[in-house]
Design a protein around this motif. Structure first.
Motif, PDB file in Angstrom:
ATOM      1  N   LEU A 199      58.422 -11.040 -63.801  1.00  0.00           N
ATOM      2  CA  LEU A 199      57.495 -11.073 -64.975  1.00  0.00           C
ATOM      3  C   LEU A 199      58.110 -12.240 -66.336  1.00  0.00           C
ATOM      4  CD1 LEU A 199      57.641  -7.725 -66.663  1.00  0.00           C
ATOM      5  CD2 LEU A 199      56.057  -8.040 -65.191  1.00  0.00           C
ATOM      6  N   THR A 200      58.680 -12.721 -65.616  1.00  0.00           N
ATOM      7  CA  THR A 200      59.071 -14.246 -66.459  1.00  0.00           C
ATOM      8  C   THR A 200      58.510 -15.108 -65.438  1.00  0.00           C
ATOM      9  OG1 THR A 200      61.015 -14.140 -66.734  1.00  0.00           O
ATOM     10  CG2 THR A 200      60.806 -16.067 -66.291  1.00  0.00           C
ATOM     11  N   ASN A 201      58.193 -14.858 -63.995  1.00  0.00           N
ATOM     12  CA  ASN A 201      57.140 -15.790 -63.094  1.00  0.00           C
ATOM     13  C   ASN A 201      56.504 -15.655 -62.810  1.00  0.00           C
ATOM     14  OD1 ASN A 201      59.532 -17.623 -61.546  1.00  0.00           O
ATOM     15  ND2 ASN A 201      60.599 -15.770 -61.249  1.00  0.00           N
ATOM     16  N   ALA A 202      55.955 -14.107 -63.338  1.00  0.00           N
ATOM     17  CA  ALA A 202      54.932 -14.182 -63.122  1.00  0.00           C
ATOM     18  C   ALA A 202      54.048 -14.656 -64.617  1.00  0.00           C
ATOM     19  CB  ALA A 202      54.286 -12.574 -63.731  1.00  0.00           C
ATOM     20  N   ALA A 203      54.075 -14.888 -65.813  1.00  0.00           N
ATOM     21  CA  ALA A 203      54.185 -15.677 -67.011  1.00  0.00           C
ATOM     22  C   ALA A 203      54.171 -17.278 -66.697  1.00  0.00           C
ATOM     23  CB  ALA A 203      54.847 -15.057 -68.347  1.00  0.00           C
ATOM     24  N   ILE A 204      55.207 -17.090 -65.906  1.00  0.00           N
ATOM     25  CA  ILE A 204      54.696 -18.815 -65.674  1.00  0.00           C
ATOM     26  C   ILE A 204      53.314 -19.690 -64.505  1.00  0.00           C
ATOM     27  CG2 ILE A 204      56.507 -20.994 -64.638  1.00  0.00           C
ATOM     28  CD1 ILE A 204      58.697 -19.143 -66.044  1.00  0.00           C
ATOM     29  N   LEU A 205      53.834 -18.531 -63.227  1.00  0.00           N
ATOM     30  CA  LEU A 205      53.080 -18.801 -62.399  1.00  0.00           C
ATOM     31  C   LEU A 205      51.384 -18.731 -62.984  1.00  0.00           C
ATOM     32  CD1 LEU A 205      54.895 -16.977 -59.475  1.00  0.00           C
ATOM     33  CD2 LEU A 205      54.100 -20.116 -59.831  1.00  0.00           C
ATOM     34  N   LEU A 206      51.117 -17.812 -63.567  1.00  0.00           N
ATOM     35  CA  LEU A 206      49.579 -17.867 -63.921  1.00  0.00           C
ATOM     36  C   LEU A 206      49.344 -18.424 -65.232  1.00  0.00           C
ATOM     37  CD1 LEU A 206      49.758 -14.020 -64.727  1.00  0.00           C
ATOM     38  CD2 LEU A 206      48.035 -15.153 -62.795  1.00  0.00           C
ATOM     39  N   ARG A 207      50.380 -19.363 -66.037  1.00  0.00           N
ATOM     40  CA  ARG A 207      49.880 -20.160 -67.076  1.00  0.00           C
ATOM     41  C   ARG A 207      50.065 -21.168 -66.438  1.00  0.00           C
ATOM     42  NH1 ARG A 207      50.849 -19.044 -72.907  1.00  0.00           N
ATOM     43  NH2 ARG A 207      49.857 -21.854 -73.972  1.00  0.00           N
ATOM     44  N   ASP A 208      50.749 -21.545 -65.463  1.00  0.00           N
ATOM     45  CA  ASP A 208      50.108 -23.035 -65.021  1.00  0.00           C
ATOM     46  C   ASP A 208      51.010 -24.279 -65.685  1.00  0.00           C
ATOM     47  OD1 ASP A 208      50.008 -24.561 -62.523  1.00  0.00           O
ATOM     48  OD2 ASP A 208      47.655 -24.959 -63.058  1.00  0.00           O
ATOM     49  N   ALA A 209      51.404 -24.104 -66.483  1.00  0.00           N
ATOM     50  CA  ALA A 209      51.733 -25.143 -67.344  1.00  0.00           C
ATOM     51  C   ALA A 209      53.251 -25.773 -67.658  1.00  0.00           C
ATOM     52  CB  ALA A 209      51.632 -24.394 -68.967  1.00  0.00           C
ATOM     53  N   TYR A 210      53.904 -25.374 -66.691  1.00  0.00           N
ATOM     54  CA  TYR A 210      54.818 -25.322 -66.423  1.00  0.00           C
ATOM     55  C   TYR A 210      55.951 -26.436 -65.864  1.00  0.00           C
ATOM     56  CZ  TYR A 210      55.771 -21.772 -69.639  1.00  0.00           C
ATOM     57  OH  TYR A 210      55.051 -20.961 -71.023  1.00  0.00           O
ATOM     58  N   GLN A 211      54.533 -27.327 -64.853  1.00  0.00           N
ATOM     59  CA  GLN A 211      54.284 -28.513 -63.995  1.00  0.00           C
ATOM     60  C   GLN A 211      54.241 -29.560 -64.253  1.00  0.00           C
ATOM     61  OE1 GLN A 211      56.556 -27.515 -61.383  1.00  0.00           O
ATOM     62  NE2 GLN A 211      56.187 -25.263 -61.518  1.00  0.00           N
ATOM     63  N   ALA A 212      54.234 -29.715 -66.079  1.00  0.00           N
ATOM     64  CA  ALA A 212      53.638 -30.771 -66.051  1.00  0.00           C
ATOM     65  C   ALA A 212      54.949 -31.909 -66.635  1.00  0.00           C
ATOM     66  CB  ALA A 212      52.460 -30.527 -67.655  1.00  0.00           C
ATOM     67  N   GLU A 251      51.410 -40.068 -69.333  1.00  0.00           N
ATOM     68  CA  GLU A 251      49.797 -39.013 -68.985  1.00  0.00           C
ATOM     69  C   GLU A 251      50.150 -37.595 -70.268  1.00  0.00           C
ATOM     70  OE1 GLU A 251      48.045 -37.139 -65.311  1.00  0.00           O
ATOM     71  OE2 GLU A 251      50.640 -39.067 -64.583  1.00  0.00           O
ATOM     72  N   TRP A 252      49.084 -37.210 -70.640  1.00  0.00           N
ATOM     73  CA  TRP A 252      48.497 -35.880 -70.987  1.00  0.00           C
ATOM     74  C   TRP A 252      47.806 -34.778 -70.856  1.00  0.00           C
ATOM     75  CZ3 TRP A 252      52.020 -34.990 -74.924  1.00  0.00           C
ATOM     76  CH2 TRP A 252      51.981 -34.224 -76.211  1.00  0.00           C
ATOM     77  N   PRO A 253      48.762 -33.475 -69.885  1.00  0.00           N
ATOM     78  CA  PRO A 253      47.425 -33.502 -68.968  1.00  0.00           C
ATOM     79  C   PRO A 253      46.668 -31.912 -70.015  1.00  0.00           C
ATOM     80  CG  PRO A 253      49.904 -33.615 -68.318  1.00  0.00           C
ATOM     81  CD  PRO A 253      49.568 -34.540 -69.092  1.00  0.00           C
ATOM     82  N   ARG A 254      46.762 -31.953 -70.613  1.00  0.00           N
ATOM     83  CA  ARG A 254      46.765 -30.894 -71.965  1.00  0.00           C
ATOM     84  C   ARG A 254      45.444 -29.710 -71.037  1.00  0.00           C
ATOM     85  NH1 ARG A 254      45.274 -29.988 -78.079  1.00  0.00           N
ATOM     86  NH2 ARG A 254      45.411 -27.693 -78.608  1.00  0.00           N
ATOM     87  N   GLY A 255      44.633 -30.551 -70.380  1.00  0.00           N
ATOM     88  CA  GLY A 255      43.101 -30.024 -69.106  1.00  0.00           C
ATOM     89  C   GLY A 255      43.734 -29.193 -68.525  1.00  0.00           C
ATOM     90  N   ASP A 256      44.735 -29.694 -68.344  1.00  0.00           N
ATOM     91  CA  ASP A 256      45.371 -28.615 -66.588  1.00  0.00           C
ATOM     92  C   ASP A 256      46.315 -28.510 -66.936  1.00  0.00           C
ATOM     93  OD1 ASP A 256      43.637 -31.216 -65.296  1.00  0.00           O
ATOM     94  OD2 ASP A 256      45.225 -32.199 -65.248  1.00  0.00           O
ATOM     95  N   CYS A 257      46.568 -27.707 -68.272  1.00  0.00           N
ATOM     96  CA  CYS A 257      47.779 -26.896 -68.731  1.00  0.00           C
ATOM     97  C   CYS A 257      47.364 -25.666 -69.419  1.00  0.00           C
ATOM     98  CB  CYS A 257      48.691 -27.478 -69.165  1.00  0.00           C
ATOM     99  SG  CYS A 257      49.830 -29.103 -68.018  1.00  0.00           S
ATOM    100  N   SER A 258      46.182 -25.176 -69.189  1.00  0.00           N
ATOM    101  CA  SER A 258      45.498 -23.578 -70.070  1.00  0.00           C
ATOM    102  C   SER A 258      46.540 -22.525 -69.536  1.00  0.00           C
ATOM    103  CB  SER A 258      44.173 -23.946 -71.363  1.00  0.00           C
ATOM    104  OG  SER A 258      43.403 -23.594 -69.134  1.00  0.00           O
ATOM    105  N   GLY A 259      45.916 -22.432 -68.521  1.00  0.00           N
ATOM    106  CA  GLY A 259      46.433 -21.489 -67.778  1.00  0.00           C
ATOM    107  C   GLY A 259      45.618 -20.035 -67.816  1.00  0.00           C
ATOM    108  N   ARG A 260      46.407 -19.090 -67.822  1.00  0.00           N
ATOM    109  CA  ARG A 260      45.130 -17.922 -68.246  1.00  0.00           C
ATOM    110  C   ARG A 260      47.014 -16.808 -68.386  1.00  0.00           C
ATOM    111  NH1 ARG A 260      44.855 -16.082 -61.758  1.00  0.00           N
ATOM    112  NH2 ARG A 260      46.050 -17.603 -61.849  1.00  0.00           N
TER     113      ARG A 260
END
Length: 307
Positions: free
Chosen positions: A105-118, A126-135
């Protein structure tokens, strides 16, 4: 005599040493050719997943009565050879269930959020806020391939987070009360209708590459795959291609066809930013190591008390 060939909680090792002659040599996981010469007089062998308990190794230990597995998978133990020599095999069933469920479930949250590769982009200015909203995970569907104890605990935690759950398990009767709260589906239904797919199957002839190119093609483009079960259940080259081409959104692998990863095996994952890799530690936390080690130590002491 007890031989321990992989890491174990120190308190459990101390209990064993206080009761019986015990050799604690976790370095043997990297020196397996040395193990047979140490087996004379060994009554209990304690391993994790790296030590290969082969027919030859079992036959080199005429006094062997028990193999304790610090975990639950038995791929590395020749069960037929153990049975032929009346050696009991004792996995630590249930002791690391919560650790694996939390990993999924930790990895599910990380992968769905798509915010932790920034991190790299941010450090580059950079400030890639628009690319990191996720689900969010809430409202998403978790699909479980295999519905044993770990999968069921994972489902319970997922439901507490607001997820829907479905599962495929041809060995669990359809009228079992264990299905409560989780929808039964066939494999194609789980793969095609889930946002997160988590594997919970042993490695057998039937499950080898159960996730292959054809099955990856069944998944939604936004789906993520998590394998904390067994290496070999996923065709790694097909997965890398699916991730590279955007066929699925992401994956987390804790187990691999070759462990440790060779340079050649790792090369297919180069450059993938939507992939999490961990070194077979889903079931290994400080907490679970204490539980697993204590359980196997108790079983070993019980076995030796009968001698």
């Amino acid at each position: 005599m007890i031989l321990i060939t992989e890491f174990m909680d120190e308190d459990a090792v101390a209990r064993l040493k206080a009761a019986h002659p015990t050799t604690y040599a976790p370095e043997l996981a990297d020196q397996q050719d040395d193990i047979p010469a140490l087996m004379a007089g060994v009554q209990v062998l304690i391993v994790r997943n790296r030590t290969q308990v082969t027919e030859a190794l079992v036959q080199s230990a005429p006094d062997l009565k028990m193999v304790g597995r610090l975990g639950v998978g038995l791929d590395n133990i020749d069960l037929v050879a153990c049975k032929a020599q009346d050696v009991i095999v004792c996995p630590a069933v249930g002791a690391n269930t919560l650790s694996v469920a939390e990993y999924v479930l930790t990895n599910a949250a990380i992968l769905l959020r798509d915010a932790y590769q920034a991190r790299a982009r941010m450090l580059a200015g950079e400030w890639p806020r628009g690319d990191c909203s996720g689900r969010e995970v809430a409202g998403r569907c978790l699909g479980l391939v295999g519905f044993g104890e770990i999968a069921r605990v994972t489902a319970q935690l997922a439901q507490a987070m607001g997820m829907k759950t479905c599962a495929y398990d041809p060995f669990l009767p359809s009228d079992s009360p264990l299905w409560k709260g989780t929808e039964q589906r066939d494999l194609e239904g789980v793969l095609g209708g889930s946002d997160v797919i988590s594997l919970h199957v042993p490695l057998t002839d039937a499950t080898r590459h159960i996730i292959n190119a054809d099955r990856l093609a069944m998944m939604q483009s936004g789906a993520v795959l998590i394998n904390a079960a067994r290496g070999g259940t996923v065709d790694e080259a097909a997965l890398a291609a699916a991730l590279q081409g955007g066929q699925i959104a992401g994956a987390a692998l804790d187990v691999f066809e070759t462990e440790p990863l060779t340079q050649e095996a790792a090369r297919i994952f180069d450059g993938l930013q939507n992939l999490i890799l961990t070194p077979h530690i889903a079931g290994v936390t400080v907490d679970s190591n204490i539980r697993v080690s204590a359980m196997i130590a108790d079983l070993a002491l019980e076995q030796l008390s009968q001698e």
